[in-house]
Design an enzyme around this catalytic site. Structure first.
Site, mmCIF file in Angstrom:
data_model
loop_
_atom_site.group_PDB
_atom_site.id
_atom_site.type_symbol
_atom_site.label_atom_id
_atom_site.label_comp_id
_atom_site.label_asym_id
_atom_site.label_seq_id
_atom_site.Cartn_x
_atom_site.Cartn_y
_atom_site.Cartn_z
ATOM 1 N N CYS A 2 78.140 35.973 3.630
ATOM 2 C CA CYS A 2 78.858 34.964 4.392
ATOM 3 C C CYS A 2 79.417 35.609 5.654
ATOM 4 O O CYS A 2 79.387 36.821 5.819
ATOM 5 C CB CYS A 2 79.983 34.377 3.553
ATOM 6 S SG CYS A 2 79.469 33.773 1.935
ATOM 7 N N ARG A 27 72.842 35.521 9.089
ATOM 8 C CA ARG A 27 73.119 35.962 7.727
ATOM 9 C C ARG A 27 72.690 34.917 6.700
ATOM 10 O O ARG A 27 72.507 35.229 5.535
ATOM 11 C CB ARG A 27 74.622 36.219 7.550
ATOM 12 C CG ARG A 27 75.107 37.491 8.221
ATOM 13 C CD ARG A 27 76.631 37.539 8.223
ATOM 14 N NE ARG A 27 77.094 38.876 8.570
ATOM 15 C CZ ARG A 27 77.701 39.701 7.731
ATOM 16 N NH1 ARG A 27 77.899 39.327 6.489
ATOM 17 N NH2 ARG A 27 78.113 40.887 8.114
ATOM 18 N N TRP A 74 77.749 31.033 2.118
ATOM 19 C CA TRP A 74 76.510 30.965 1.352
ATOM 20 C C TRP A 74 76.924 30.751 -0.092
ATOM 21 O O TRP A 74 77.603 31.582 -0.695
ATOM 22 C CB TRP A 74 75.716 32.257 1.511
ATOM 23 C CG TRP A 74 74.338 32.214 0.921
ATOM 24 C CD1 TRP A 74 73.215 31.709 1.490
ATOM 25 C CD2 TRP A 74 73.932 32.736 -0.355
ATOM 26 N NE1 TRP A 74 72.131 31.873 0.651
ATOM 27 C CE2 TRP A 74 72.544 32.492 -0.489
ATOM 28 C CE3 TRP A 74 74.609 33.377 -1.394
ATOM 29 C CZ2 TRP A 74 71.823 32.873 -1.608
ATOM 30 C CZ3 TRP A 74 73.893 33.750 -2.521
ATOM 31 C CH2 TRP A 74 72.516 33.497 -2.621
ATOM 32 N N ASN A 98 84.468 36.593 1.556
ATOM 33 C CA ASN A 98 83.105 36.952 1.196
ATOM 34 C C ASN A 98 83.146 37.737 -0.108
ATOM 35 O O ASN A 98 84.032 38.582 -0.293
ATOM 36 C CB ASN A 98 82.456 37.834 2.260
ATOM 37 C CG ASN A 98 82.260 37.135 3.575
ATOM 38 O OD1 ASN A 98 82.411 35.925 3.668
ATOM 39 N ND2 ASN A 98 81.917 37.900 4.597
ATOM 40 N N GLY A 99 82.167 37.525 -0.975
ATOM 41 C CA GLY A 99 82.109 38.283 -2.217
ATOM 42 C C GLY A 99 82.284 37.388 -3.419
ATOM 43 O O GLY A 99 82.167 36.157 -3.345
ATOM 44 N N GLU A 479 54.675 43.180 -0.070
ATOM 45 C CA GLU A 479 55.469 42.777 1.091
ATOM 46 C C GLU A 479 54.874 41.541 1.763
ATOM 47 O O GLU A 479 55.613 40.655 2.206
ATOM 48 C CB GLU A 479 55.550 43.943 2.080
ATOM 49 C CG GLU A 479 56.195 43.628 3.415
ATOM 50 C CD GLU A 479 57.664 43.233 3.343
ATOM 51 O OE1 GLU A 479 58.209 42.837 4.391
ATOM 52 O OE2 GLU A 479 58.267 43.314 2.255
ATOM 53 N N LYS A 483 56.968 38.157 2.311
ATOM 54 C CA LYS A 483 57.169 37.519 3.606
ATOM 55 C C LYS A 483 56.740 36.057 3.573
ATOM 56 O O LYS A 483 57.413 35.180 4.119
ATOM 57 C CB LYS A 483 56.387 38.252 4.697
ATOM 58 C CG LYS A 483 57.030 39.509 5.193
ATOM 59 C CD LYS A 483 58.287 39.203 5.993
ATOM 60 C CE LYS A 483 59.193 40.418 6.053
ATOM 61 N NZ LYS A 483 59.876 40.714 4.796
ATOM 62 N N GLU A 486 59.284 34.039 1.638
ATOM 63 C CA GLU A 486 60.587 33.941 2.290
ATOM 64 C C GLU A 486 60.646 32.841 3.334
ATOM 65 O O GLU A 486 61.627 32.089 3.389
ATOM 66 C CB GLU A 486 60.931 35.275 2.971
ATOM 67 C CG GLU A 486 61.392 36.372 2.030
ATOM 68 C CD GLU A 486 61.728 37.636 2.778
ATOM 69 O OE1 GLU A 486 62.821 38.189 2.551
ATOM 70 O OE2 GLU A 486 60.916 38.088 3.605
ATOM 71 N N HIS A 502 42.916 41.870 -15.089
ATOM 72 C CA HIS A 502 43.766 41.967 -16.277
ATOM 73 C C HIS A 502 44.708 40.765 -16.398
ATOM 74 O O HIS A 502 45.764 40.864 -17.028
ATOM 75 C CB HIS A 502 44.567 43.273 -16.239
ATOM 76 C CG HIS A 502 43.705 44.489 -16.318
ATOM 77 N ND1 HIS A 502 43.075 44.890 -17.471
ATOM 78 C CD2 HIS A 502 43.338 45.380 -15.364
ATOM 79 C CE1 HIS A 502 42.373 45.979 -17.250
ATOM 80 N NE2 HIS A 502 42.509 46.305 -15.973
ATOM 81 N N LYS A 602 70.962 37.443 5.249
ATOM 82 C CA LYS A 602 70.496 38.697 5.828
ATOM 83 C C LYS A 602 71.086 39.896 5.117
ATOM 84 O O LYS A 602 70.398 40.854 4.802
ATOM 85 C CB LYS A 602 70.864 38.734 7.319
ATOM 86 C CG LYS A 602 70.340 39.964 8.047
ATOM 87 C CD LYS A 602 68.817 39.987 8.066
ATOM 88 C CE LYS A 602 68.266 41.155 8.833
ATOM 89 N NZ LYS A 602 66.806 41.238 8.748
#
Length: 607
Positions: A2, A27, A74, A98-99, A479, A483, A486, A502, A602
C-alpha cells in the site's frame, strides 16, 4: 504494497497528498483516501477504485488544511470498499497503515468489550481505536501512540494524526518501509522515496522498530526499546526518483526499452576497473572455501536466482540451493557452516525475502543482498549489498529489474569462478568481453518487436498457454508464463520440456499454444523432439529461436520469431526480452491494465 503519504506543510495538503499518491500507483491498490486537519478539526474523503475517483470526490467536496495523511490500499482484511479504505478514524485519532496486525482480532474483542465500535472489516482500524482508548485514559498523544505500538503484533508502517494537533504526526515501522522527508518548515512521510520526490530530496529512513514524533520543524526518533536514536540523513539525486513515461504508452514498455542502457550501466559497475576483470564488494569473501550458496527470493527474482544457480554450478562449480523465500524459514532447513545466503529483491523490502534473510543470519550465514534500492531494509541488513542499478521500475510486472539481476548474477558467477579456480585470468577476460555484447543483443531483440507483436495478437485469443524450455531456458519458460499470467490474465504454465510427456502433454490440443524457448544450443536436439511431440498432437508451437533453430523447425511451427545469435550462456538475456514483449503486446491486444494488473502490487511488504 500500500502507499502512505503524510504532510505537515505550509500549503493546502490534500492536492499535494493526491499528487504524491499518484506517484505510488505503480504499487497496486484498490481504494484510496485522504484526511486533513483544518483548525485542529479532521475531515476525510475516501473512495474505492482508482485515484481518479478520489480526485473527483475532492473536486466536489474539497478538504481544507495544511496537515494531512493519504493512503492507497491493497485489500488484505475486508473487501475493497469505501468503508475499508484508509485513513481510518476512531474518536480524535486518524491512522494510515501498511502491513498486517496479526493480533487484531484479540485487540478488537477487548476494545468492543470496553464499548468501542468498528466501522470496517480491517485490522488497521484497531490501531486508531486502541490509540483513542489510551487517549481517553488521559495519556498524551505521544504516550498513547507508544502504548499502542507496544500492543501491536505483526508488520506495519503507520502514521497517526490527532484532532486539535495540526503540528503533530507520529509514525512507526516494523517490517514495512517508511521514510521521513525534510522540507523548509515542513515535514513529510512516505512509504516510498518516490512519493516525496517533488517535495524534498533530504530523507531519513526509519529502521526496524523505530517510531518518530514529527512537527514541522522537529523530528524525534525512538528505537524499538524506546531510546532516542539518530538516523542518517540521505540526499537523493534526481535520477534516483525519476518516474516518467515519456513517449511510451506504458511504463512497462518504457522499461523494456530501457534495458540496453541498464545492461551497460550494470556492466560498468561490475567491470569498473576496465582491466577485463569483475569487481564487487562480495569479492572480499573467500569463495574458494564457501561450501554452499543459498539463494532465497520470490516471484521473478526467484526465477533469476534459478538461472544464477545454473551459471554458478556449471561455471564456478559452486553448489547452490534455490529457495522460495516464503517457504524457506518455515522448513527450518539446516545451513552449512561457512555458507553464504544471497537474497534477491527488486524493492529490497519484500517481507518474505527479508524474513529469509533474518533466518539465515540467525543460522550464522554470511549474507548478500542483490537489490535495486540501495537504501532499502535488505540493503541495510545484509553483510554485503550488491546494487542492480536498474533504476526506478514502475510497472508492476518486473522487466528491466529481472535482466539487471541476471547480468549481476552472471558477473558475480565470473568473479566466484575466478576465485574457485574454474576460470583463469584469460578465461575471465574472454567472459567479460562476451558480456559486453549484452546491450547490443538486447537492442537487436527489441528490433524484433513488430514480429513479436504480431505473434502476440494471435496468442491473445487463447485462454491457456504452455511455455517450455531446457537448461537455462527452463527458468525463462517459467518467467514467460508468469509474465503472461500477470498482465494478460491468460492461464499459463511453464515446464521443463522433458517433463511434458510426464503429464502436461495431456493439455495439448489445437486451442492451447505452446511457446518454445528454443535457441540452438547443446540441448536443441532434445527440445526438437519435445516440440515435435507437441506438433504430433495438433499443438500450435510459437518458436522463439535463432536463425539456425528457425532453419530446422521454423517451417513446422505455428509461428516463428527469429532472435539474435549469441553465446549459449547469454541466451537468457535475448529470450527474457522476447517474452517480455510477447506478454506486453498480448496484454495490449486484450486491453488489460498493463502497468497495474489486478490484484497485484509492486512491493510485497506483507506475508
Amino acid at each position: 504494497m500500500c502507499g502512505i503519504v503524510g504532510i505537515l506543510g505550509q500549503r493546502p495538503a490534500a492536492p499535494v497528498i493526491l499528487d504524491s499518491l499518484r506517484r505510488l500507483e505503480y504499487r497496486g491498490y484498490d481504494s484510496a483516501g485522504i484526511v486533513a486537519l483544518d483548525g485542529g478539526v479532521m475531515d476525510r474523503r475516501r473512495s474505492s477504485g482508482k485515484l481518479s475517483a478520489l480526485a473527483e470526490l475532492l473536486e466536489a467536496q474539497p478538504l481544507a488544511g495544511t496537515s494531512g495523511l493519504g493512503h492507497t490500499r491493497w485489500a488484505t482484511h475486508g473487501k475493497p470498499v469505501e468503508a475499508n479504505a484508509h485513513p481510518h478514524r476512531a474518536g480524535p485519532v486518524a491512522v494510515v497503515h501498511n502491513g498486517i496486525i496479526e493480533n487484531y482480532l484479540d485487540l478488537r474483542r477487548q476494545l468492543e468489550a470496553e464499548g468501542w465500535s468498528f466501522g470496517s472489516e480491517t485490522d488497521s482500524e484497531v490501531i486508531a481505536t486502541l490509540c483513542a482508548a489510551f487517549l481517553r485514559r488521559g495519556l498524551a498523544p505521544e504516550d498513547a501512540a507508544a502504548a499502542t505500538l507496544a500492543r501491536l503484533r505483526g508488520a506495519y508502517a503507520l502514521c497517526l494524526m490527532f484532532d486539535g494537533a495540526d503540528d503533530l504526526m507520529i509514525c512507526a515501522r516494523r517490517g514495512s518501509p517508511l521514510v521521513i522527508g525534510h522540507g523548509e518548515g515542513e515535514m513529510f512521510v512516505g512509504s516510498d522515496a518516490l512519493a516525496l520526490a517533488p517535495l524534498t530530496r533530504r530523507l531519513t529512513y526509519l529502521e526496524e522498530g523505530d517510531w518518530a514524533v514529527l512537527t514541522r520543524r522537529s523530528m524525534v526518533i525512538h528505537d524499538a526499546e524506546g531510546r532516542r536514536a539518530n538516523r542518517p540523513l540521505h540526499h537523493l539525486e534526481a535520477g534516483d526518483v525519476l518516474a516518467e513515461k515519456g513517449p511510451y504508452p506504458h511504463f512497462m514498455l518504457k522499461e523494456i526499452h530501457e534495458q540496453p542502457g541498464v545492461a551497460a550501466r550494470v556492466l560498468g559497475s561490475w567491470t569498473a576497473r576496465g582491466d577485463g576483470t569483475v569487481t564487487c564488494d562480495a569479492a572480499g569473501m573467500d569463495w574458494a572455501r564457501v561450501p554452499r550458496l543459498t539463494i532465497a527470493a520470490c516471484g521473478t527474482a526467484c526465477l533469476a536466482g534459478q538461472v544464477g544457480k545454473i551459471w554458478l554450478e556449471r561455471i564456478a562449480r559452486l553448489p547452490v540451493e534455490i529457495e522460495i523465500a516464503s517457504e524457506f524459514r518455515y522448513r527450518e532447513p539446516p545451513l552449512p557452516e561457512g555458507g553464504v545466503t544471497l537474497v534477491i529483491s527488486q524493492s529490497g523490502e519484500t517481507a518474505d525475502t527479508l524474513a529469509a534473510l533474518r533466518y539465515a543470519k540467525e543460522a550464522g550465514q554470511r549474507t548478500l543482498g542483490l537489490v535495486n534500492v540501495p537504501t532499502s531494509t535488505i540493503a541495510r541488513e545484509v553483510d554485503v549489498a550488491l546494487a542492480t542499478h536498474a533504476g526506478p521500475e514502475i510497472g508492476v510486472a518486473s522487466t528491466k529489474a529481472f535482466t539487471a539481476q541476471l547480468l549481476c548474477l552472471l558477473s558475480f558467477t565470473i568473479m566466484v569462478a575466478r576465485q574457485r579456480g574454474t576460470l583463469d585470468e584469460a578465461d575471465e577476460r574472454r567472459w567479460i568481453g562476451a558480456l559486453s555484447s549484452v546491450p547490443r543483443l538486447i537492442a537487436e531483440t527489441l528490433a524484433a518487436e513488430p514480429e513479436i507483436a504480431a505473434a502476440a495478437a494471435a496468442l491473445a485469443e487463447a485462454s491457456d498457454a504452455i511455455f517450455v524450455g531446457r537448461g537455462l531456458m527452463h527458468p525463462l519458460a517459467l518467467e514467460g508464463a508468469l509474465k503472461l499470467k500477470e498482465i494478460t490474465y491468460i492461464h499459463a504454465e511453464g515446464y521443463a520440456a522433458g517433463e511434458l510427456k510426464h503429464g502436461p502433454i495431456a493439455l495439448v490440443d489445437a486451442t492451447v499454444p505452446v511457446v518454445a524457448l528454443a535457441p540452438s544450443n547443446g540441448l536443441f536436439d532434445k527440445l526438437d523432439s519435445n516440440i515435435r511431440e507437441v506438433m504430433a498432437r495438433d499443438g500450435r508451437v510459437l518458436l522463439l529461436t535463432d536463425a539456425a533453430g528457425a532453419a530446422r523447425l521454423g517451417e513446422a511451427a505455428w509461428r516463428t520469431i527469429v532472435l539474435p545469435d549469441c553465446e549459449p550462456f547469454l541466451q537468457p538475456f535475448v529470450q527474457a526480452v522476447a517474452i517480455q514483449l510477447l506478454a506486453y503486446h498480448c496484454a495490449l491486444a486484450r486491453g488489460t491494465d498493463i502497468d497495474q494488473p489486478r490484484n497485484l502490487a509492486k512491493s510485497v511488504t506483507v506475508e
